[in-house]
Write a protein that holds these residues in place. Structure first.
Motif, mmCIF file in Angstrom:
data_model
loop_
_atom_site.group_PDB
_atom_site.id
_atom_site.type_symbol
_atom_site.label_atom_id
_atom_site.label_comp_id
_atom_site.label_asym_id
_atom_site.label_seq_id
_atom_site.Cartn_x
_atom_site.Cartn_y
_atom_site.Cartn_z
ATOM 1 N N ARG A 124 45.452 47.632 37.255
ATOM 2 C CA ARG A 124 45.224 48.393 38.713
ATOM 3 C C ARG A 124 43.840 49.080 38.377
ATOM 4 N NH1 ARG A 124 46.686 53.174 41.722
ATOM 5 N NH2 ARG A 124 46.137 52.967 43.759
ATOM 6 N N SER A 125 42.973 48.971 39.443
ATOM 7 C CA SER A 125 41.737 49.847 39.249
ATOM 8 C C SER A 125 41.424 50.275 40.857
ATOM 9 C CB SER A 125 40.559 49.311 38.628
ATOM 10 O OG SER A 125 40.309 47.969 39.208
ATOM 11 N N VAL A 126 41.155 51.443 40.799
ATOM 12 C CA VAL A 126 40.613 52.158 42.316
ATOM 13 C C VAL A 126 39.194 52.780 41.759
ATOM 14 C CG1 VAL A 126 40.823 53.495 44.135
ATOM 15 C CG2 VAL A 126 43.028 52.616 42.939
ATOM 16 N N GLU A 139 36.919 50.292 46.251
ATOM 17 C CA GLU A 139 37.663 48.807 45.867
ATOM 18 C C GLU A 139 39.036 49.322 45.023
ATOM 19 O OE1 GLU A 139 36.929 46.455 41.880
ATOM 20 O OE2 GLU A 139 34.922 46.516 43.299
ATOM 21 N N GLU A 140 40.046 48.619 45.391
ATOM 22 C CA GLU A 140 41.257 48.705 44.778
ATOM 23 C C GLU A 140 41.631 47.370 44.382
ATOM 24 O OE1 GLU A 140 45.920 50.412 45.350
ATOM 25 O OE2 GLU A 140 44.765 49.636 46.967
ATOM 26 N N ARG A 141 41.586 47.159 43.046
ATOM 27 C CA ARG A 141 41.744 45.699 42.482
ATOM 28 C C ARG A 141 43.102 45.535 41.609
ATOM 29 N NH1 ARG A 141 38.028 41.518 41.974
ATOM 30 N NH2 ARG A 141 36.399 43.103 42.712
ATOM 31 N N TRP A 190 37.984 59.525 49.992
ATOM 32 C CA TRP A 190 37.348 58.809 49.042
ATOM 33 C C TRP A 190 35.939 58.355 49.666
ATOM 34 C CZ3 TRP A 190 41.829 55.115 47.651
ATOM 35 C CH2 TRP A 190 42.887 55.925 46.736
#
Length: 235
Positions: A124-126, A139-141, A190
């Motif tokens: 997970r990345s934000v 972007e949350e991926r 954000w």
């Protein structure tokens, strides 16, 4: 804190769209009707309609009225572009702020979206993509580790997730949905929004020839929206 009347009207309109009470291309209440309903001047009602029109949530036709915009229109002409390239094409200065980069256990919705087992490990990345040092998109991926083993080791201030994933698992297919949302307080922070305003959310799943690569949620201020679509890439 008292919410300004024009903001109340905007929230009322967005809520009706989100709930499905007002459908795409449906005529919405007029300035006069809103002014009467909320006990405000026509100027206040006009401001609410104008701001939502500028954000792409409504569309106005001279002599006909104001209508719900087609947020969920599907277009095969939609291209998946690298956001860094988009910013640079406008002669802007692109940068990225990494908020989260971690491995997690996949809850059911994420597992289903990625085609993996529930509770299996996914990445997970934000990230916040910036243009001229101003937040442009969050972007949350979620990423399938089997298809991008080194995802967590990447420096996403130097290259975007899109660039990395395109290099290790070239895209063959993508599906999108686009909708208007009201951001929560964390998203407002954000995006550096001083107050809640309509945003556009893109939900995107991407495939390579080996399977589902990622599941992403992209949120931008409402004035920066994109249509959704289903793409098949040429080999």
């Amino acid at each position: 804190m008292t919410i300004p009347k024009f903001a109340q009207i905007k929230q009322f309109i967005v809520n009706n769209i989100r709930s499905g009470a007002w459908l795409e291309n449906q005529r919405v209440a007029s300035e006069n009707e809103l002014a009467e309903q909320f006990s405000v001047s026509r100027m206040t009602a006009r401001r609410a309609l104008s701001e939502l029109t500028e954000a792409g949530i409504l569309t106005r036709s001279q002599g006909l009225g104001t209508f719900v915009a087609s947020f969920k229109s599907q277009s095969s002409l939609l291209e998946i572009k690298n956001i860094a390239d988009e910013v640079k094409a406008r002669n802007g200065n692109y940068s990225c702020t990494v908020l989260v980069l971690e491995s997690i256990s996949a809850v059911a919705p994420i597992a289903i979206a990625l085609g993996v087992e529930v509770d299996s490990v996914v990445y997970r990345s934000v990230l916040v993509h910036n243009e001229n040092e101003q937040p442009l998109q969050v972007e949350e991926r979620f990423v399938n580790p089997a298809l991008a083993t080194s995802y967590l080791q990447q420096d996403f201030t130097a290259l975007t997730p899109h660039e990395y994933l395109s290099s290790v698992a070239p895209l063959t297919e993508a599906r999108h949905t686009v909708e208007a949302i009201m951001p929560n307080s964390e998203m407002c922070q954000w995006l550096n929004l001083y107050h809640e305003e309509p945003c556009l959310q893109v939900i995107r799943r991407t495939w390579s020839s080996s399977g589902i690569v990622s599941f992403a949620r992209l949120v931008s201020p409402g004035s920066k929206y994109r249509l959704g679509g289903h793409l098949t890439f040429k080999k």
